[in-house]
Scaffold this motif. Structure first.
Motif, PDB file in Angstrom:
ATOM      1  N   LEU A  53      36.658  58.869 -60.403  1.00  0.00           N
ATOM      2  CA  LEU A  53      38.076  59.156 -60.669  1.00  0.00           C
ATOM      3  C   LEU A  53      38.804  57.961 -61.274  1.00  0.00           C
ATOM      4  CD1 LEU A  53      39.090  60.942 -57.334  1.00  0.00           C
ATOM      5  CD2 LEU A  53      38.619  62.019 -59.546  1.00  0.00           C
ATOM      6  N   ASN A  54      39.851  58.235 -61.986  1.00  0.00           N
ATOM      7  CA  ASN A  54      40.771  57.214 -62.469  1.00  0.00           C
ATOM      8  C   ASN A  54      41.647  56.732 -61.299  1.00  0.00           C
ATOM      9  OD1 ASN A  54      41.017  56.080 -65.010  1.00  0.00           O
ATOM     10  ND2 ASN A  54      42.968  57.073 -65.434  1.00  0.00           N
ATOM     11  N   PRO A  55      42.397  55.660 -61.473  1.00  0.00           N
ATOM     12  CA  PRO A  55      43.239  55.186 -60.381  1.00  0.00           C
ATOM     13  C   PRO A  55      44.201  56.243 -59.828  1.00  0.00           C
ATOM     14  CG  PRO A  55      43.097  53.516 -62.057  1.00  0.00           C
ATOM     15  CD  PRO A  55      42.413  54.728 -62.614  1.00  0.00           C
ATOM     16  N   ALA A  56      44.451  56.130 -58.543  1.00  0.00           N
ATOM     17  CA  ALA A  56      45.447  56.953 -57.861  1.00  0.00           C
ATOM     18  C   ALA A  56      46.788  56.226 -57.902  1.00  0.00           C
ATOM     19  CB  ALA A  56      45.001  57.182 -56.424  1.00  0.00           C
ATOM     20  N   THR A  97      39.080  54.299 -60.237  1.00  0.00           N
ATOM     21  CA  THR A  97      39.158  53.105 -61.084  1.00  0.00           C
ATOM     22  C   THR A  97      39.097  53.460 -62.560  1.00  0.00           C
ATOM     23  OG1 THR A  97      38.184  50.943 -61.562  1.00  0.00           O
ATOM     24  CG2 THR A  97      36.651  52.704 -60.979  1.00  0.00           C
ATOM     25  N   CYS A  98      39.729  52.621 -63.368  1.00  0.00           N
ATOM     26  CA  CYS A  98      39.649  52.790 -64.820  1.00  0.00           C
ATOM     27  C   CYS A  98      38.548  51.924 -65.409  1.00  0.00           C
ATOM     28  CB  CYS A  98      40.991  52.463 -65.458  1.00  0.00           C
ATOM     29  SG  CYS A  98      41.700  50.920 -64.875  1.00  0.00           S
ATOM     30  N   THR A  99      37.825  51.173 -64.569  1.00  0.00           N
ATOM     31  CA  THR A  99      36.640  50.439 -65.038  1.00  0.00           C
ATOM     32  C   THR A  99      35.416  50.928 -64.250  1.00  0.00           C
ATOM     33  OG1 THR A  99      37.125  48.607 -63.520  1.00  0.00           O
ATOM     34  CG2 THR A  99      37.921  48.379 -65.768  1.00  0.00           C
ATOM     35  N   ALA A 140      37.608  60.447 -69.340  1.00  0.00           N
ATOM     36  CA  ALA A 140      38.987  60.770 -69.689  1.00  0.00           C
ATOM     37  C   ALA A 140      39.897  59.550 -69.853  1.00  0.00           C
ATOM     38  CB  ALA A 140      39.584  61.717 -68.656  1.00  0.00           C
ATOM     39  N   GLU A 141      39.665  58.507 -69.092  1.00  0.00           N
ATOM     40  CA  GLU A 141      40.562  57.350 -69.186  1.00  0.00           C
ATOM     41  C   GLU A 141      40.400  56.685 -70.566  1.00  0.00           C
ATOM     42  OE1 GLU A 141      42.970  55.540 -68.065  1.00  0.00           O
ATOM     43  OE2 GLU A 141      42.470  53.809 -69.304  1.00  0.00           O
ATOM     44  N   SER A 142      41.506  56.537 -71.286  1.00  0.00           N
ATOM     45  CA  SER A 142      41.405  56.118 -72.694  1.00  0.00           C
ATOM     46  C   SER A 142      40.762  54.743 -72.860  1.00  0.00           C
ATOM     47  CB  SER A 142      42.786  56.150 -73.348  1.00  0.00           C
ATOM     48  OG  SER A 142      43.650  55.212 -72.742  1.00  0.00           O
ATOM     49  N   SER A 143      41.097  53.791 -71.996  1.00  0.00           N
ATOM     50  CA  SER A 143      40.517  52.450 -72.157  1.00  0.00           C
ATOM     51  C   SER A 143      39.022  52.474 -71.850  1.00  0.00           C
ATOM     52  CB  SER A 143      41.216  51.449 -71.230  1.00  0.00           C
ATOM     53  OG  SER A 143      40.953  51.740 -69.867  1.00  0.00           O
ATOM     54  N   ALA A 144      38.641  53.259 -70.862  1.00  0.00           N
ATOM     55  CA  ALA A 144      37.225  53.337 -70.477  1.00  0.00           C
ATOM     56  C   ALA A 144      36.413  54.096 -71.522  1.00  0.00           C
ATOM     57  CB  ALA A 144      37.099  54.012 -69.105  1.00  0.00           C
ATOM     58  N   LEU A 177      48.356  42.004 -62.134  1.00  0.00           N
ATOM     59  CA  LEU A 177      47.122  41.762 -62.884  1.00  0.00           C
ATOM     60  C   LEU A 177      46.143  42.872 -62.537  1.00  0.00           C
ATOM     61  CD1 LEU A 177      46.652  37.885 -62.506  1.00  0.00           C
ATOM     62  CD2 LEU A 177      47.039  39.121 -64.648  1.00  0.00           C
ATOM     63  N   GLY A 178      45.404  43.336 -63.549  1.00  0.00           N
ATOM     64  CA  GLY A 178      44.401  44.363 -63.256  1.00  0.00           C
ATOM     65  C   GLY A 178      44.584  45.622 -64.060  1.00  0.00           C
ATOM     66  N   CYS A 179      44.998  45.482 -65.314  1.00  0.00           N
ATOM     67  CA  CYS A 179      45.108  46.632 -66.220  1.00  0.00           C
ATOM     68  C   CYS A 179      44.332  46.282 -67.477  1.00  0.00           C
ATOM     69  CB  CYS A 179      46.557  46.951 -66.550  1.00  0.00           C
ATOM     70  SG  CYS A 179      46.745  48.229 -67.839  1.00  0.00           S
ATOM     71  N   PRO A 180      43.130  46.824 -67.666  1.00  0.00           N
ATOM     72  CA  PRO A 180      42.342  47.637 -66.740  1.00  0.00           C
ATOM     73  C   PRO A 180      41.915  46.857 -65.478  1.00  0.00           C
ATOM     74  CG  PRO A 180      41.524  47.855 -69.000  1.00  0.00           C
ATOM     75  CD  PRO A 180      42.508  46.715 -68.988  1.00  0.00           C
ATOM     76  N   HIS A 181      41.397  47.601 -64.522  1.00  0.00           N
ATOM     77  CA  HIS A 181      41.040  47.042 -63.219  1.00  0.00           C
ATOM     78  C   HIS A 181      40.210  45.761 -63.333  1.00  0.00           C
ATOM     79  CE1 HIS A 181      41.636  50.643 -60.252  1.00  0.00           C
ATOM     80  NE2 HIS A 181      42.769  50.046 -60.603  1.00  0.00           N
ATOM     81  N   LEU A 182      40.514  44.832 -62.429  1.00  0.00           N
ATOM     82  CA  LEU A 182      39.911  43.504 -62.484  1.00  0.00           C
ATOM     83  C   LEU A 182      38.420  43.509 -62.156  1.00  0.00           C
ATOM     84  CD1 LEU A 182      42.641  41.441 -60.605  1.00  0.00           C
ATOM     85  CD2 LEU A 182      42.249  41.534 -63.073  1.00  0.00           C
ATOM     86  N   ALA A 221      44.424  51.699 -57.176  1.00  0.00           N
ATOM     87  CA  ALA A 221      45.728  52.040 -57.774  1.00  0.00           C
ATOM     88  C   ALA A 221      45.956  51.318 -59.090  1.00  0.00           C
ATOM     89  CB  ALA A 221      46.835  51.673 -56.804  1.00  0.00           C
ATOM     90  N   CYS A 222      47.086  51.615 -59.697  1.00  0.00           N
ATOM     91  CA  CYS A 222      47.499  50.944 -60.931  1.00  0.00           C
ATOM     92  C   CYS A 222      49.018  50.962 -60.958  1.00  0.00           C
ATOM     93  CB  CYS A 222      46.867  51.666 -62.111  1.00  0.00           C
ATOM     94  SG  CYS A 222      47.919  52.285 -63.397  1.00  0.00           S
ATOM     95  N   CYS A 223      49.596  49.893 -61.509  1.00  0.00           N
ATOM     96  CA  CYS A 223      51.057  49.781 -61.457  1.00  0.00           C
ATOM     97  C   CYS A 223      51.729  50.817 -62.357  1.00  0.00           C
ATOM     98  CB  CYS A 223      51.498  48.376 -61.835  1.00  0.00           C
ATOM     99  SG  CYS A 223      51.135  47.948 -63.544  1.00  0.00           S
ATOM    100  N   VAL A 224      50.969  51.413 -63.269  1.00  0.00           N
ATOM    101  CA  VAL A 224      51.561  52.399 -64.173  1.00  0.00           C
ATOM    102  C   VAL A 224      51.657  53.781 -63.515  1.00  0.00           C
ATOM    103  CG1 VAL A 224      51.113  53.678 -66.315  1.00  0.00           C
ATOM    104  CG2 VAL A 224      50.942  51.186 -66.283  1.00  0.00           C
ATOM    105  N   VAL A 225      50.647  54.163 -62.748  1.00  0.00           N
ATOM    106  CA  VAL A 225      50.671  55.511 -62.152  1.00  0.00           C
ATOM    107  C   VAL A 225      51.196  55.505 -60.712  1.00  0.00           C
ATOM    108  CG1 VAL A 225      48.859  56.365 -63.673  1.00  0.00           C
ATOM    109  CG2 VAL A 225      48.234  55.478 -61.423  1.00  0.00           C
ATOM    110  N   ALA A 280      48.591  44.144 -72.461  1.00  0.00           N
ATOM    111  CA  ALA A 280      49.465  44.789 -73.446  1.00  0.00           C
ATOM    112  C   ALA A 280      49.648  46.269 -73.113  1.00  0.00           C
ATOM    113  CB  ALA A 280      48.867  44.629 -74.845  1.00  0.00           C
ATOM    114  N   LYS A 281      48.607  46.901 -72.579  1.00  0.00           N
ATOM    115  CA  LYS A 281      48.732  48.314 -72.209  1.00  0.00           C
ATOM    116  C   LYS A 281      49.748  48.479 -71.077  1.00  0.00           C
ATOM    117  CE  LYS A 281      46.386  52.378 -70.362  1.00  0.00           C
ATOM    118  NZ  LYS A 281      45.130  53.094 -70.088  1.00  0.00           N
ATOM    119  N   ALA A 282      49.660  47.621 -70.071  1.00  0.00           N
ATOM    120  CA  ALA A 282      50.595  47.721 -68.943  1.00  0.00           C
ATOM    121  C   ALA A 282      52.033  47.543 -69.426  1.00  0.00           C
ATOM    122  CB  ALA A 282      50.255  46.695 -67.871  1.00  0.00           C
TER     123      ALA A 282
HETATM  124 FE1  F3S Z   1      43.881  51.271 -65.709  1.00  0.00          FE
HETATM  125 FE2  F3S Z   1      46.312  51.930 -65.073  1.00  0.00          FE
HETATM  126 FE3  F3S Z   1      45.898  50.124 -66.901  1.00  0.00          FE
HETATM  127  S1  F3S Z   1      44.627  53.314 -65.340  1.00  0.00           S
HETATM  128  S2  F3S Z   1      43.985  50.753 -67.865  1.00  0.00           S
HETATM  129  S3  F3S Z   1      45.359  49.958 -64.707  1.00  0.00           S
HETATM  130  S4  F3S Z   1      47.430  51.731 -66.977  1.00  0.00           S
END
Ligand code: F3S
Length: 398
Positions: free
Chosen positions: A78-81, A118-120, A137-141, A293-298, A351-355, A370-372
């Protein structure tokens, strides 16, 4: 489309309602994109996991698939919750949200999906090999899997990724086909880049420039070296700002050397990359009240770097460190978690700070991603400060 007997049986409902629905989704997609057949996939990665994005309607769809007997047939993550599943209170997540997020996770678990959020996924066991067909599905992955690993995936939506998981197949179109993986423009990068934020700025500059030229698969020259971490940052940014899911980087990615560089050509100067960087720097340092820090996941190497920088110090701002649960568990065992938490920073595993539901909680965020920046500004209304990794940690200490 030409379906194998097993696929036709799924479509006819012989393997349950959910599998039938999943095959209907895939056949409809295949028809839209002109696919002639289905391809078996080796793994799936599902996005649309945060309750903040899914809402009740999305959860209702998942529940119906679980009640209809849907079961993952291939490795599915799964992608981040929208929260750290074990430690959401420390992040200030409202209890009502946490309850709904847990319902989402439980529903995926009922379908046999691994609830590693996770997105990684390629850092924690969902690692496709060269040439393998997958449905992520996750665009960066997706960009990382296609370009850096040489696997083959389209950028799936949440429902089509779930459908691929429940059937084990995906329609053969897009990046599953050789002819769609050919580069359509050569890009010469006239700069030496080392840090994640610089690669993020490169992704923004390149994504926006190529989008305006109507190009979608760059053949990149001029990058001397790029770490795993820089590449994941670049992939996230190129996908965000350019909508791209594949590139070839000479000397770095596996398909580049076997491909003929296209005749169309452009370049990216240091000034253009710096301008892209500066555009993500609209906050005053005094305004920063959130650091992430952690976008994508560290990776574990990045967590070790944070621990070294925070050892014996104390943060003065809310500082989230987002990573996959298995990576956090390695950090626990190696003592990094203790150092980081003693400094007052918080892990936001899963988790992720965006979702996460943080709109309105902060005014300005410092990050190396830059994505975050794109989503923190667009979704949460935060100002942003894009900085090198070590300087982001210094922002938390300031
Ligand atoms: Fe991952 Fe969230 Fe960034 S899904 S790529 S930490 S926007």
């Amino acid at each position: 489309m030409r379906l194998e007997p097993q696929e036709q049986a799924m479509l006819d409902g012989e393997q349950g309602r959910a599998t039938q629905k999943a095959m209907q989704i895939l056949v409809a997609l295949g028809k839209i994109y002109g696919a002639e057949r289905m391809l078996p996939v080796r793994s799936v990665q599902i996005a649309g996991v945060s309750y903040d994005n899914l809402g009740e309607a999305g959860l209702q769809f998942l529940t119906e698939m679980a009640q209809g007997g849907g079961k993952a047939r291939v490795l599915t993550t799964l992608n981040p919750a929208g929260m750290d599943i074990e430690n959401w209170q420390a992040l200030g997540i409202p209890a009502a949200f946490a309850e709904n997020q847990q319902r989402v996770i439980d529903t995926f678990a009922r379908m046999g999906v691994m609830t590693t959020c996770t997105c990684t996924p390629y850092l924690v066991g969902n690692l496709p090999r060269f040439g393998e067909h997958i449905a992520w599905a996750e665009s960066s992955a997706v960009c990382y899997a296609n370009a850096v690993l040489g696997a083959r995936s389209n950028r799936e939506g949440g429902p089509s990724a779930l459908a691929a998981s429940l059937t084990g197949v995906t329609p053969e179109y897009g990046y599953h086909r050789d002819e769609n993986r050919l580069p359509d423009i050569c890009v010469r990068v006239e700069a030496t880049l080392t840090e994640n934020d610089q690669f993020g700025a490169l992704g923004k500059a390149m994504g926006e420039k190529l989008r305006s030229l109507g190009k979608s698969v760059p053949y990149i020259r001029g990058i001397q070296d790029a770490s795993l971490e820089s590449l994941k940052s670049f992939c996230a940014s190129l996908a965000t700002y350019g909508g791209m899911a594949l590139f070839h980087m000479l000397g770095i990615t596996p398909e580049a050397s076997s491909l003929k560089p296209p005749e169309a050509e452009t370049n990216l100067t240091l000034a253009e990359i710096e301008a892209a960087h500066a555009a993500l720097y609209d906050a005053d340092e005094a305004e920063i009240d959130f650091v992430s820090l952690g976008c994508p996941h560290l990776s574990i190497a990045e967590i070790a770097r944070i621990a070294r920088l925070l050892e014996g110090k104390r943060v003065t701002k809310e500082f989230w460190i987002t990573t996959a649960r298995p990576t956090k568990q390695i950090a626990d065992r190696l003592g990094y978690t203790a150092v980081i938490e003693a400094a007052g920073a918080k892990f936001a595993a899963d988790a992720c700070c965006v979702v996460a539901p943080v709109r309105g909680r902060f005014q300005a965020m410092a990050t190396d991603s830059a994505k975050a920046c794109y989503y923190a500004s667009g979704k949460h209304g935060f100002k942003t400060l894009l900085k090198p990794f070590d300087e982001v940690v210094q922002e938390a200490l300031r």
